[in-house]
Design an enzyme around this catalytic site. Structure first.
Site, PDB file in Angstrom:
ATOM      1  N   ASP A  26       0.821  -1.218   0.000  1.00 45.29           N
ATOM      2  CA  ASP A  26       0.000   0.000   0.000  1.00 45.29           C
ATOM      3  C   ASP A  26       0.855   1.268   0.000  1.00 45.29           C
ATOM      4  OD1 ASP A  26      -2.390   1.402   0.041  1.00 45.29           O
ATOM      5  OD2 ASP A  26      -2.514   1.400   2.234  1.00 45.29           O
ATOM      6  N   SER A  50      -7.593  -5.580  -4.683  1.00 47.61           N
ATOM      7  CA  SER A  50      -8.643  -6.134  -3.826  1.00 47.61           C
ATOM      8  C   SER A  50      -9.989  -6.146  -4.536  1.00 47.61           C
ATOM      9  CB  SER A  50      -8.755  -5.308  -2.534  1.00 47.61           C
ATOM     10  OG  SER A  50      -9.435  -4.088  -2.797  1.00 47.61           O
ATOM     11  N   ASN A  52     -11.073  -2.660  -4.916  1.00 44.93           N
ATOM     12  CA  ASN A  52     -10.311  -1.709  -5.731  1.00 44.93           C
ATOM     13  C   ASN A  52     -10.992  -1.376  -7.067  1.00 44.93           C
ATOM     14  OD1 ASN A  52      -7.079  -2.884  -4.517  1.00 44.93           O
ATOM     15  ND2 ASN A  52      -8.209  -1.061  -3.907  1.00 44.93           N
TER      16      ASN A  52
HETATM   17  C1  IPE Z   1      -5.438  -2.622   0.200  1.00 47.45           C
HETATM   18  O1  IPE Z   1      -5.132  -1.281   0.027  1.00 47.45           O
HETATM   19  C2  IPE Z   1      -5.403  -3.333  -1.123  1.00 47.45           C
HETATM   20  C3  IPE Z   1      -4.102  -3.462  -1.764  1.00 47.45           C
HETATM   21  C4  IPE Z   1      -2.973  -3.018  -1.312  1.00 47.45           C
HETATM   22  C5  IPE Z   1      -4.101  -4.180  -2.992  1.00 47.45           C
HETATM   23  P1  IPE Z   1      -6.251  -0.166  -0.186  1.00 47.45           P
HETATM   24  O2  IPE Z   1      -5.539   1.104  -0.433  1.00 47.45           O
HETATM   25  O3  IPE Z   1      -7.216  -0.623  -1.215  1.00 47.45           O
HETATM   26  O4  IPE Z   1      -6.987  -0.171   1.227  1.00 47.45           O
HETATM   27  P2  IPE Z   1      -7.809   0.983   1.959  1.00 47.45           P
HETATM   28  O5  IPE Z   1      -8.801   1.529   0.984  1.00 47.45           O
HETATM   29  O6  IPE Z   1      -6.816   2.017   2.375  1.00 47.45           O
HETATM   30  O7  IPE Z   1      -8.414   0.309   3.141  1.00 47.45           O
HETATM   31  C1  IPE Z   2      -1.763   0.169  -3.289  1.00 49.15           C
HETATM   32  O1  IPE Z   2      -1.507   1.526  -3.321  1.00 49.15           O
HETATM   33  C2  IPE Z   2      -2.050  -0.417  -4.645  1.00 49.15           C
HETATM   34  C3  IPE Z   2      -3.447  -0.839  -4.842  1.00 49.15           C
HETATM   35  C4  IPE Z   2      -4.389  -0.778  -3.939  1.00 49.15           C
HETATM   36  C5  IPE Z   2      -3.788  -1.353  -6.146  1.00 49.15           C
HETATM   37  P1  IPE Z   2      -2.673   2.605  -3.304  1.00 49.15           P
HETATM   38  O2  IPE Z   2      -3.051   2.887  -4.722  1.00 49.15           O
HETATM   39  O3  IPE Z   2      -3.793   2.173  -2.436  1.00 49.15           O
HETATM   40  O4  IPE Z   2      -1.921   3.838  -2.694  1.00 49.15           O
HETATM   41  P2  IPE Z   2      -2.530   4.918  -1.690  1.00 49.15           P
HETATM   42  O5  IPE Z   2      -3.045   4.169  -0.501  1.00 49.15           O
HETATM   43  O6  IPE Z   2      -3.624   5.635  -2.425  1.00 49.15           O
HETATM   44  O7  IPE Z   2      -1.374   5.793  -1.360  1.00 49.15           O
HETATM   45 MG    MG Z   3      -4.138   2.442  -0.441  1.00 51.09          MG
END
Ligand code: IPE
Ligand code: IPE
Ligand code: MG
Length: 239
Positions: A20, A65, A68
């Site tokens: 993340d 996820s 996502n």
């Molecule tokens: C969890 O991160 C999913 C992945 C890293 C693939 P998210 O960025 O989707 O989670 P939330 O929305 O902060 O809970």
């Molecule tokens: C994790 O990074 C990757 C996925 C969830 C696909 P994020 O895209 O959630 O990055 P932040 O949380 O917005 O910084």
């Molecule tokens: Mg994230």
């Protein structure tokens, strides 16, 4: 804790990571979110190689996820494009890298092209040094629902009685069938939640939350997380 903290103790055999912080990494640099995902893919390459060096047997990573899909179409296609590129390369370099693949998640929602790459990578996988479990369109609740459905279908078909269900039997219907539970789950980016990751398998995992964005995650951060894991006292409900 100092960075580059190394320990002589053996590493956990199974480490799971919620990759993340890609979006925030890009934002800090005034770049599009997709650039953050590209840098995140590089971090993943580094860490998978480092796990092989350390002798970690299983590395489970949360890449996309079930929630996502709420993101913009542009971001989703960017992520899918990067996944395709990564898997094409991984298929070519599989023997050299000695990393094999399994996929946890409902792949049926992915493009046919990406599904084929996933199945090819899974089928070509041998018993290499490290097994990467790639969580793609993965949700812990979805995993338990699909396992429950599959068990119910086996009951309807006369293979089992409802009372035959045990923790071991339910585990055998999960995406993670045959993989030991992760001893250590790492979440970089500063968030302190599971976001639907490995709900069943994490029952007794040690969580390490870290204030680093995933694209900046380096081998020394992994050393730091493992050192923290070794300082924990795991009791499993005992004393
Ligand atoms: C969890 O991160 C999913 C992945 C890293 C693939 P998210 O960025 O989707 O989670 P939330 O929305 O902060 O809970
Ligand atoms: C994790 O990074 C990757 C996925 C969830 C696909 P994020 O895209 O959630 O990055 P932040 O949380 O917005 O910084
Ligand atoms: Mg994230």
């Amino acid at each position: 804790m100092a960075l580059s903290e190394k320990t002589t103790l053996p590493p956990p055999q199974h480490i799971a990571i919620i990759m993340d912080g890609n979006g925030r990494w890009a934002k800090k640099r005034g770049l599009p979110r997709t650039a953050g995902h590209a840098a995140g893919a590089e971090a993943f390459r580094r860490i998978a190689n480092y796990c092989r060096t350390l002798g970690v047997r299983y590395l489970t990573v949360y890449a996309f996820s079930t929630e996502n899909w709420k993101r913009s179409q542009e971001e989703i296609s960017g992520i899918m494009r990067l996944l395709r590129r990564y898997l094409e390369e991984a298929l070519q370099d599989m023997e050299k890298n000695r990393v094999c693949f399994r996929f946890f998640g409902d792949l049926s929602k992915l493009s046919p092209e990406l599904q084929k790459l996933c199945y090819d990578a899974q089928n070509r996988s041998r018993d290499y040094d490290v097994q990467v479990n790639f969580c793609l369109n993965y949700g812990g609740r979805n995993e338990i629902v699909q396992a429950s459905r599959a068990f119910a279908a086996d009951v309807a078909a006369g293979k089992y009685q409802p009372e035959d269900l045990t923790e071991e039997l339910l585990s055998s219907y999960l995406y993670s069938k045959g993989v030991p539970d992760p001893e250590l789950i790492i979440r970089p980016s500063g968030e302190m939640r599971t976001s639907n990751f490995l709900l069943w398998q994490s029952a007794y995992s040690e969580y390490v939350f870290m204030n680093v964005l995933w694209p900046d995650f380096s081998p020394s951060h992994l050393d730091e997380a493992i050192a923290e894991y070794h300082r924990r006292n795991r009791r499993f409900g005992g004393t």
